[in-house]
Structure formats: structure tokens, C-alpha cells
Design an enzyme around this catalytic site. Sequence first.
Site, PDB file in Angstrom:
ATOM      1  N   ASP A 159      31.541  -1.447  11.321  1.00 41.73           N
ATOM      2  CA  ASP A 159      30.585  -0.482  11.828  1.00 41.73           C
ATOM      3  C   ASP A 159      29.115  -0.750  11.122  1.00 41.73           C
ATOM      4  O   ASP A 159      28.050  -0.459  11.641  1.00 41.73           O
ATOM      5  CB  ASP A 159      30.755   0.961  11.294  1.00 41.73           C
ATOM      6  CG  ASP A 159      31.245   1.217  10.175  1.00 41.73           C
ATOM      7  OD1 ASP A 159      31.744   0.289   9.344  1.00 41.73           O
ATOM      8  OD2 ASP A 159      30.842   2.242   9.647  1.00 41.73           O
ATOM      9  N   HIS A 198      32.931   2.345  -0.483  1.00 40.44           N
ATOM     10  CA  HIS A 198      34.212   2.827  -0.438  1.00 40.44           C
ATOM     11  C   HIS A 198      35.276   1.552  -0.307  1.00 40.44           C
ATOM     12  O   HIS A 198      36.349   1.676  -0.250  1.00 40.44           O
ATOM     13  CB  HIS A 198      34.705   3.816   0.640  1.00 40.44           C
ATOM     14  CG  HIS A 198      34.410   3.293   1.792  1.00 40.44           C
ATOM     15  ND1 HIS A 198      35.712   3.478   2.931  1.00 40.44           N
ATOM     16  CD2 HIS A 198      33.645   2.668   2.623  1.00 40.44           C
ATOM     17  CE1 HIS A 198      35.064   2.680   3.902  1.00 40.44           C
ATOM     18  NE2 HIS A 198      33.934   2.569   3.862  1.00 40.44           N
ATOM     19  N   ASP A 228      27.329   3.602   3.045  1.00 36.36           N
ATOM     20  CA  ASP A 228      28.401   4.680   3.372  1.00 36.36           C
ATOM     21  C   ASP A 228      28.100   5.753   2.461  1.00 36.36           C
ATOM     22  O   ASP A 228      28.362   6.807   3.071  1.00 36.36           O
ATOM     23  CB  ASP A 228      29.846   4.229   3.513  1.00 36.36           C
ATOM     24  CG  ASP A 228      30.244   3.603   4.466  1.00 36.36           C
ATOM     25  OD1 ASP A 228      29.714   3.742   5.240  1.00 36.36           O
ATOM     26  OD2 ASP A 228      31.104   2.471   4.344  1.00 36.36           O
TER      27      ASP A 228
END
Length: 395
Positions: A84, A146, A165
Amino acid sequence: MKPLEIKKGIYWVGVIDWNMRSFHGHTYTTKRGTTYNAYLIVDEKIALIDTVYGPFANELVERIREIVPPEKIDYVIANHVETDHSGAMPALMKLCPKAKVYGTQKCKEGLYRNYYENWDFQVVKTGDTLKLGKKTLTFIEAPMIHWPDSMFTYCREEELLMPNDAFGQHYATSARFDDEVDQCELMEEAKKYYANILWPLSSMIARKLEELQKMSLPINMIAPSHGIIWRKDPMKIVNAYAGWAKNTIAPKVVMVYETMWGSTEKMARKIAEGISDAGVDVKICDIAATDRTEVVTDMLDAKGFLIGSSTHDNDMLPTIAGFLEFLKGLKAKNRVAGVFGSFGWAGGAVAEMEKVLVEGGIGAAIPSISCKSVPDENDLKACYQFGKDFAGKVV
Ligand code: FEO
């Protein structure tokens, strides 16, 4: 949508994905869509911080083109490999093939295994810097926040943290800043993001927050790679993360159950009555009818978990079994947990649910209550008392 200058010479050039409804392989329901934020820094050198999800590569390129020709990009900072944020890299790098890519060693390995391209790559570690002219970028490794490759990028002249993120939200909106959106919606999405993605990594997040504090980096804006940018009160989200990472919990109960013919549901409602009458906040969710993403968000800061299921084939029902498996993966720990359920003849669901909760470290010394077939008046009285007693354990 035009690129937006978020700081002098720093532009949001990301993409809003209004229709994304299911993220991370259907593990996360994104009812408000999401954004993929990328940032273009125009100085003596030009740097792009992250890209966007691959299907939106053209939109990213066109947004960059409104500021500078993409061919002029000198550096692409890859804070994170996941598709993404890196999916548009192959298309972008075709336009600026001489641009140098910056990221961690794991990022280098990850990008290669995703795209099999031999881009000019500079591996960086915490504290390494890149001077762009008047602005300087400092890199901070953030493994397992993460993914192993994750990294934050900080621009000290603008006191701007771009943590990829971390501190994000799956929240599509035409607004770009925290002070432009509904605060309840914003914090709901930030909490949901933490619960569904970052919860199992809480101990590492707590350590990273301490490390950032020791680095004494002044921060007046946090620009994550999903959702809105924190400019009015960046510490609001940092403090929220500090609480979630430390497992700060409230005296409330989340009850999740699955019922076959309604008996377990009758028990659930009566137990909830007992909890509520004892003055403790309780939320009950039939997992077959409730979005799992929302349920675990409620559980993130709840002290009490109650799990219920009818017995089927000497075991719990399959939807609640899948839910417990997901909850186990989130590594929820040390809650007051209890189980309940009805059975027709031999039973089994209560014992199986208890096993998952104990083995997963979610709860210990678990109280349970069972009922044969349809609960009668005495069973319901016992359920009510069970709820009252359970409430006493969470206050
Ligand atoms: Fe780990 Fe938003 O990707």
C-alpha cells in the site's frame, strides 16, 4: 484534488481511496475507506517520502507533476515495503530511474522480493541523515512497527515526523488535517487502527515511544501514511498510543457470543443485565452479526471479556472459534475473562473457549456458566448473578 503544501516546500501528494472496504486480506473492515499519503519535499534536492498503492500510481505521478516533473526526483524514501506504500514504486522509478532509494536493510531485501528491480539503494540506520539543501532528513528505524523493515523519517527544520503506518487511521476524507475533522470519528479510527494492526506489538511501541522521548526531537506535526495529518495537537495521538501500548484498561465488559437457537443469547442478555445492574458498562455483540474489526476495537481497553457459544460437535461454534483465533493473534493479555454457553447433551464449548483464553494468556481463573438446552427461570437467575459477580471482578 490538488497537492497540498503541509509545510513550506513539503507537499502531500497522496491518494484518497474512498472505496477500500477490506484491508490486509479481509482482516480489517475499513468502513470509511483509507488514504495512502506520500510527501514530496522540494529543496535543492527533491525527495519523495513513500509512494502509494499500485493501482493509484498514475494519480500519484500526476499529483507530483503539478509541482515538479517526476524525472527530477533525486531520492525516494521507502519507509515501509508493504504494497500500500510501495506498490507505485515500479511505475515511479521508471520516470526517475537515477533516483536513489533510501530505507532499512530489511526494506532493501523486501522491495527486491516484491519487485525484483535493482534500484540504487542506500541502506540507512537510526540517526543517519540526508541533507536536501535547507532541510535535512533523519532516519529512525522502527522494526515491527509494524513490519521488520519499518522506518520513520524526520525533518528537523520543520519539526515534522513522517512515521509511515504509525499514528495512522483508515479514514478517507477530503480534509487533510486533524483540526478539520470530527474528533470522535478521528479517534475512533485511530483506536481501530491500533487495535487491529498494532495491538500485538504494544511492547515494542512502548519502547519506541520512550526512545523518541529520549531523542528529544521537537515535533509539531506528525504526517502518517494513512488518514489525516496531526498538526493541531500531535501529542494527542502520541499520548493515546502511550496508553494503549501500556495496556491501559477501563472497568468495562465486552461480551462476544454466538448462538445456535437462541439459548446462549438468552444467557448473554441476562448476564449483561447483571453486569449493568452492578453499575458496570457492558457491550454485547453477536459475532455472527457484528463486524470483528469493531469488536476488537471495543476490547482494546476493556478489562472484562466474556465469550459465549452454544455447543456444536462438542466444541464452540465456528464463527466464535475464528474470532477467538483472531483475538489470540492480537495478544490481548491479563484480562478478567469468563465463558458461558448452552448445550444439548454432552457440552464442550465452554471448556474449549476456556482453553483458548488460558493458553493464549488472555485471561486466567476463568469463571464459567453453562445451561442445558433452553434456560429456565433458575438458570436465568444464575446468569444474572454470574453477571453481577463478574462485574465485581472488573471494578
Ligand atoms: Fe503496513 Fe499501510 O502498510
